[in-house]
Motif scaffolding. Structure first.
Motif, PDB file in Angstrom:
ATOM      1  N   LEU A  30       1.121  -0.822   0.076  1.00  0.00           N
ATOM      2  CA  LEU A  30       0.566  -0.401   0.181  1.00  0.00           C
ATOM      3  C   LEU A  30       0.793   1.254  -0.340  1.00  0.00           C
ATOM      4  N   SER A  31       0.312   2.569   0.011  1.00  0.00           N
ATOM      5  CA  SER A  31       0.893   3.619  -0.547  1.00  0.00           C
ATOM      6  C   SER A  31       1.557   3.958   0.721  1.00  0.00           C
ATOM      7  N   PHE A  32       3.149   4.348   0.762  1.00  0.00           N
ATOM      8  CA  PHE A  32       3.616   4.686   2.130  1.00  0.00           C
ATOM      9  C   PHE A  32       2.967   6.238   3.012  1.00  0.00           C
ATOM     10  N   VAL A  33       2.892   6.716   2.026  1.00  0.00           N
ATOM     11  CA  VAL A  33       2.257   8.354   1.945  1.00  0.00           C
ATOM     12  C   VAL A  33       1.721   8.163   3.409  1.00  0.00           C
ATOM     13  N   ARG A  34       0.457   7.054   2.595  1.00  0.00           N
ATOM     14  CA  ARG A  34      -0.455   6.853   3.664  1.00  0.00           C
ATOM     15  C   ARG A  34      -0.030   6.906   5.394  1.00  0.00           C
ATOM     16  N   TYR A  35       1.142   5.821   5.301  1.00  0.00           N
ATOM     17  CA  TYR A  35       1.207   5.448   6.928  1.00  0.00           C
ATOM     18  C   TYR A  35       2.162   7.090   7.174  1.00  0.00           C
ATOM     19  N   VAL A  36       2.645   7.934   6.297  1.00  0.00           N
ATOM     20  CA  VAL A  36       3.195   9.509   7.087  1.00  0.00           C
ATOM     21  C   VAL A  36       2.014   9.827   7.678  1.00  0.00           C
ATOM     22  N   GLN A  37       1.162   9.666   6.818  1.00  0.00           N
ATOM     23  CA  GLN A  37      -0.217  10.876   6.593  1.00  0.00           C
ATOM     24  C   GLN A  37      -0.525  10.526   8.332  1.00  0.00           C
ATOM     25  N   LEU A  38      -0.804   8.564   8.184  1.00  0.00           N
ATOM     26  CA  LEU A  38      -1.129   8.268   9.587  1.00  0.00           C
ATOM     27  C   LEU A  38      -0.761   8.058  11.421  1.00  0.00           C
ATOM     28  N   ALA A  39       1.069   8.430  10.189  1.00  0.00           N
ATOM     29  CA  ALA A  39       2.029   8.389  12.325  1.00  0.00           C
ATOM     30  C   ALA A  39       1.434  10.126  12.075  1.00  0.00           C
TER      31      ALA A  39
ATOM     32  N   GLY B  42      -0.870  12.138  12.807  1.00  0.00           N
ATOM     33  CA  GLY B  42      -2.313  11.958  12.933  1.00  0.00           C
ATOM     34  C   GLY B  42      -3.444  11.820  12.581  1.00  0.00           C
ATOM     35  N   GLU B  43      -3.232  11.232  10.688  1.00  0.00           N
ATOM     36  CA  GLU B  43      -4.149  11.802   9.850  1.00  0.00           C
ATOM     37  C   GLU B  43      -4.969  10.470   8.988  1.00  0.00           C
ATOM     38  N   PRO B  44      -5.211   9.732  10.239  1.00  0.00           N
ATOM     39  CA  PRO B  44      -6.022   8.162   9.754  1.00  0.00           C
ATOM     40  C   PRO B  44      -6.739   8.126   8.221  1.00  0.00           C
ATOM     41  N   ARG B  45      -7.901   8.838   8.042  1.00  0.00           N
ATOM     42  CA  ARG B  45      -8.479   9.547   7.050  1.00  0.00           C
ATOM     43  C   ARG B  45      -7.690   8.608   6.120  1.00  0.00           C
ATOM     44  N   PRO B  46      -7.218   9.637   5.077  1.00  0.00           N
ATOM     45  CA  PRO B  46      -6.680   9.191   4.011  1.00  0.00           C
ATOM     46  C   PRO B  46      -6.211   7.677   3.203  1.00  0.00           C
ATOM     47  N   LEU B  47      -5.205   7.024   4.656  1.00  0.00           N
ATOM     48  CA  LEU B  47      -5.881   5.588   5.033  1.00  0.00           C
ATOM     49  C   LEU B  47      -6.852   5.289   3.801  1.00  0.00           C
TER      50      LEU B  47
END
Length: 483
Positions: free
Chosen positions: A250-259, A261-266
């Motif tokens: 899966l796209s690693f940028v989504r994990y960066v966003q998750l880290a 505090g932005e879980p929604r994009p994932l």
């Protein structure tokens, strides 16, 4: 205006020297184990350091502040073509004393995170060699993420410019953004690797197997320590591998966003949802295929299906069972998985799901335009309008993918390979999956029986496939060198 290759040589020189320094790790392991192979790593490291530093010093007066577009293409292709030759030195000078062709193939497979191997007798190799294969695979995995997130969107290659979307945080000045992206993704990559390693230890792997297999799993590279690949590990380890293979596709940028505090994009990313939907749909197709073959669908067979399909669709290449024996319908399912692969901005290879989404959006728009010609129809991807330039780039990618696949399969057939081996081998290498289908290069085989010419064809396909095809092919045009 001809291209100045000296700034490219400067960067490649220091990268080669850094690769030589990295050889100190397996060298120290050999010294710890009391294995004489340490000398091969020491000599190889010295050669890489001298050659790399020498090239960098020679080109030092032309060190770049910024690279031109053509220099960016040349640096990308040149570095990925040179690295396997340097990385393979220890295995040529020391155990298992590979030929240049075999060493280049082995480390092209490692660097491109493909997972195919020509080595028979992995259980008898020194731990240093196994660790080095895992290290190179891990470096290749993060290298391709950074390539996809930073350089390819700038070069407008194969539709990757869609990653300029604000969701991917690649807008703004290139170098500051590039450094921030590299640091963020590197941190996520390291955390996933450590987590995978600890999970493998919990599942019963010894420390060394856990480290090397974690390096290969997170890179979706599939370089195993044993001839039986994953077959001898516990069911828990296979489920853990399945989870991390899917996670790292899966796209690693989504994990960066998750880290951050932005879980929604994932959870709302259409590419991720589509990929997981395809995976579970193909799992259901394999359940049906095995049922029709007379296999009892129990916990073991479900684990084999989930693991094997995850290994193929994420382009990892681990094997826990010989899935080429599951019948013709299963082979068709695996072939389809080879044609799809993971998400953009991940460690997986192949065409990627987002390109199919872009094509489907364009086709849907054309169909809508036919029955409602007076309305304005604009193809979109994740809510963003798709430009004609982007669609042209995606179509060019697919045309080159199919052409490369077809030519590769024909060349392998001319070299004496049977149709199943030639076709699946060309696709497996081009999509960076590793093992193909059939008894020769399938999950229970290796690429060792192939003639040297076929290994070079496979090495070329792995390299151009990992570099999204057009990045590599452009340097073979006369116009590129004329400017």
């Amino acid at each position: 205006m001809t291209i100045d290759i000296r700034p490219v040589g400067y960067i490649i020189g220091w990268l080669v020297a850094a690769l030589g320094l990295a050889m100190a790790v397996p060298m120290l392991m050999d010294a710890w184990d009391g294995h004489r192979n340490a000398m091969a790593f020491a000599v190889s490291a010295l050669l890489a350091l001298v050659a790399g530093a020498g090239l960098a010093v020679t080109c030092a007066e032309h060190r770049p502040r910024a690279l031109s577009l053509r220099q960016g293409f040349l640096l990308t292709t040149g570095s990925w073509a040179v690295f396997p030759a340097v990385a393979g030195l220890p295995l040529m000078l020391g155990f298992p004393h590979l030929s240049f062709t075999d060493a280049y193939f082995e480390f092209t497979s490692a660097l491109t995170a493909s997972g195919g191997t020509i080595i028979v007798g992995l259980d008898d190799l020194p731990r240093s060699v196994l660790l080095w294969r895992g290290m190179v695979t891990w470096v290749g995995g993060i290298g391709v993420i950074l390539l996809a997130m930073i350089l390819l969107p700038i070069l407008n290659v194969g539709g990757m410019q869609v990653l300029r979307n604000a969701d991917f945080n690649t807008l703004g000045k290139i170098m500051p953004r590039a450094k921030a992206i590299a640091a963020s993704i590197g941190s996520v990559y390291a955390v996933l690797t450590l987590s995978c390693c600890l999970a493998y230890v919990w599942a019963g792997m010894d420390g060394f197997d856990a480290i090397v297999h974690a390096l290969s799993t997170v890179a979706t590279g599939g370089m195993a320590n044993h001839d039986n690949s994953f077959a001898d590990f516990s069911p828990a380890a296979q489920w853990i591998a399945t989870f991390f293979m899917l996670t790292c596709s899966l796209s690693f940028v989504r994990y960066v966003q998750l880290a951050r505090g932005e879980p929604r994009p994932l959870f709302v990313d259409s590419q991720i949802r589509t990929f997981l939907g395809i995976y579970f749909g193909l799992c259901a197709a394999l359940v049906l295929a095995r049922s029709l073959q007379g296999t009892v669908i129990d916990a073991t067979s479900l684990r084999e299906i989930a693991f094997s399909l995850a290994s193929v669709i994420t382009t990892t290449g681990f094997a826990a069972t010989d899935y080429s024996q599951w019948g013709p319908m299963a082979e068709v399912v695996f072939f389809c998985a080879m044609m799809i692969c993971g998400c953009s901005g991940s460690t997986s290879g192949g065409p990627k799901v987002f390109r199919y989404q872009l094509l489907f959006s364009a086709i849907s728009t054309e169909v809508a335009r036919l029955h409602s010609p007076n309305l304005v129809h604009t193809p979109r991807y994740q809510g963003v309008p798709i430009s004609n330039e982007l669609l042209d780039s995606v179509i060019a990618y697919f045309m080159m993918f199919l052409l490369s696949f077809g030519v590769g399969a024909v060349l392998l057939s001319f070299m004496g390979l049977d149709p199943v081996t030639a076709i699946s081998g060309a696709l497996a290498c081009l999509s960076n999956i590793g093992p193909g289908l059939g008894p020769v290069i399938g999950p229970a085989g290796t690429f060792a029986p192939l003639p040297d010419a076929a290994k070079w064809v496979c090495s070329f396909l792995m390299l151009v496939g990992r570099l999204e095809l057009l990045t590599a092919y452009v340097i073979f045009t006369a116009a590129f060198w004329r400017g």
